[in-house]
Design an enzyme around this catalytic site. Structure first.
Site, PDB file in Angstrom:
ATOM      1  N   HIS A 158       0.836  -1.206   0.000  1.00  0.00           N
ATOM      2  CA  HIS A 158       0.000   0.000   0.000  1.00  0.00           C
ATOM      3  C   HIS A 158       0.866   1.249   0.000  1.00  0.00           C
ATOM      4  O   HIS A 158       0.540   2.246  -0.645  1.00  0.00           O
ATOM      5  CB  HIS A 158      -0.931   0.004   1.218  1.00  0.00           C
ATOM      6  CG  HIS A 158      -2.031   1.005   1.126  1.00  0.00           C
ATOM      7  ND1 HIS A 158      -2.008   2.209   1.812  1.00  0.00           N
ATOM      8  CD2 HIS A 158      -3.171   0.999   0.395  1.00  0.00           C
ATOM      9  CE1 HIS A 158      -3.115   2.882   1.526  1.00  0.00           C
ATOM     10  NE2 HIS A 158      -3.840   2.181   0.672  1.00  0.00           N
ATOM     11  N   CYS A 159       1.970   1.183   0.699  1.00  0.00           N
ATOM     12  CA  CYS A 159       2.866   2.341   0.817  1.00  0.00           C
ATOM     13  C   CYS A 159       3.512   2.719  -0.516  1.00  0.00           C
ATOM     14  O   CYS A 159       3.910   3.866  -0.704  1.00  0.00           O
ATOM     15  CB  CYS A 159       3.980   2.047   1.817  1.00  0.00           C
ATOM     16  SG  CYS A 159       3.408   1.527   3.439  1.00  0.00           S
TER      17      CYS A 159
END
Lengths: 363, 363
Positions: free
Chosen positions: B355-356
């Site tokens: 996600h990062c």
């Protein structure tokens, strides 16, 4: 972005003429301190004026280094796109892709080899790897497939097309030792036919006197419509340019284009010789052991180096008596376009002009 | 691109949830030798796998330095766009714009201030100027207007929204001394309401143990639909994470969202603690006087750090027994999406996860 190893000709793509509709224009922000005097301050202003003038007609995208993004962003209007891309200098005409399209309107780029106009023979700067990578990266950004033609050295400024099967080049440039010396003239012509999908190549003998690009065609002669060109011209028989323009005139007078038309030649007057001044030379960094420009050096000034935008002609002005004559002649030749003259000495000092710093993206 | 000084709230724009349709996804190529071990070779492969998995659902654009353009271009499929853009590291979630849109589907970006997760207080790297410039430059490339919100420090990984008026953050991160210490909690909440156009902010007390981002919410808790979240969970009462997850659980159990719904909480198991090995530490450059990672250091591994693509969930796998459990739970929660698990240790070592390293662009 697919990287293609076929040719425009076999795929049914061709290069449209500059006077056909554009979806946009690419430019590169000036920065190199051996090209652009006094930290490129005046060049930035001149480039910005050109960008703003074109942006009245079509979307302009200006490519800029990381370091100068903020400056470019603040100096340009919000409707102009600014995009980070590393470059070695600012000649979008020569390093951006040449665009071709097919009958469905699909666009593709051509990624020619670029070696700073002559490589180790007589190239204008070293290294040139950033510039050589730009065409492909621009196609990637635009999400457009690209022809890998890196094994053939060519700058966009060294070709013009009429969009109806004719290309125009100069022998001085395309046959120069720093381009593709391993190829014969016939082989070079065949490459142009394949990649631009033209049926005829017009080989002007010369470009503009002292044009350090080995005399790019875009500084001496340009199509204004199929079958009609403007040719840079001087009436001064003592000017070395006289014999060069005359040779081009005589060549074109005897030639026909791909459609079999005789070519109508409009003589576009040249300004009086424009030479480097001492103060300008002082404003440039050295490139190597010799100065990039010397006092008194004649620059390759020519009104032919204009850009045809969708609604305007963006032409260089030099503060010469011929400015007005050239503007009037272009107004007559492009009756549906506004003729915008932009003082261009600060671009000329870098070694080119308005056409050299732009590249159209066909619609 | 217009630079705007108003707010999304007053202009009628809001941030859609990640599970709503995307037009694409942004990523940044890994390069930093103090983040990515052994010349980032393994990280490049892992990032490329993530990009390819997402590209099955939506257009992926990968931002890359000049130096690594050719490598990225050759490692990624042709339908993935590769674009030069300077960065300090590879956290697209945190440095790319947060996108908002209005009812007509017009997109805008938010350019938050970025200081590498804590600036001079406890930031993760120095300098961070390239990263801080990216959001605006991405909007410029996309030809999307952008809100100038640089006076407010925020990373995209520190917020989640449900697209129906609720945002979710952690107190640990948003109230940290390295973010906006001059603002009260109420003032920060008001800023989020104005810029994301939400009516309610859920303040989880904690994120993941030892998460060096000051515990970004996107590693501990995520909306799977309005009114439903997954929360990272351990049953091991001796794990420091236990009390943190429990506190979050208790907080959420008592809260309602902006629509007044009680929140359904799905406990997503955590893998067993994952720690740095000696060989991995050796593969990293020092950042300053102390090593970036030390042998035995626990990493902030969590399955919550997945990306919701249009047709798939791209989730990290750690080679842990919980991999399968997490994958099954996500399959149940996203029945219309394929669940693609990608080995993510080589991303985790850099300090974040799938996600990062992604940022969705709403449709």
């Amino acid at each position: 972005m697919e990287i293609l190893y076929t040719t425009a000709q076999e795929d049914g793509f061709h290069m449209p003429a500059e006077f056909e509709p554009h979806r946009g224009c690419l430019m590169i922000w000036p920065e190199r301190p051996d090209s652009w005097q006094y930290g490129a301050v005046a060049a930035r202003k001149a480039f910005a004026r050109v960008a703003e003038a074109i942006a009245k007609s079509e979307k302009v995208t200006v490519l800029v280094s990381f370091e100068q993004y903020d400056t470019a962003r603040r100096m340009l209007s919000s409707h102009i796109r600014v995009l980070e891309m590393s470059s070695d200098d600012s000649w979008a005409r020569d390093v951006a892709p040449t665009f071709v399209k097919n009958e469905s309107g699909v666009l593709r780029g051509i990624d020619w080899g670029f070696n700073a106009c002559g490589g180790l023979v007589d190239g204008l700067y070293f290294p040139w790897d950033k510039d050589n990578k730009m065409a492909r990266k621009i196609c990637d950004f635009m999400d457009t497939d690209v022809y890998d033609c890196r094994d053939f050295i060519l700058e966009g400024g060294s070709i013009h097309v009429d969009g109806e099967g004719t290309a125009m080049v100069t022998e001085r440039c395309l046959l120069s030792a720093g381009r593709n010396p391993q190829l014969t003239k016939d082989e070079i012509e065949e490459k142009l036919k394949q990649m631009l999908n033209v049926q005829k190549v017009l080989w002007l003998p010369y470009g503009i006197y002292q044009d350090e690009t080995n005399e790019h065609v875009d500084n001496v002669c340009a199509f204004v419509k199929p079958g009609e060109v403007v040719l840079a011209w001087t009436e001064d028989e003592n000017d070395p340019q006289y014999a060069m323009s005359l040779a081009d005139y005589e060549y074109l007078s005897k030639e026909t284009d791909a459609c079999g038309r005789k070519i109508v030649i409009h003589k576009l007057p040249l300004p009086k010789p424009i030479c480097m001044e001492e103060e300008e030379c002082e404003g440039l960094l050295y490139w190597d052991d010799k100065p990039t420009r010397e006092e008194g050096e004649r620059l390759a000034a020519s009104y032919v180096n204009f850009y045809i935008a969708n609604k305007a002609i963006i032409m260089p002005a030099f503060g010469d008596a011929a400015d007005e004559k050239a503007q009037k002649m272009l107004a007559g030749l492009f009756p549906e376009r506004e003729i915008i003259a932009i003082p261009a000495r600060d671009i000329l000092i870098g070694g080119g002009n308005i056409h050299c710093i732009t590249q159209q993206i066909p619609l």
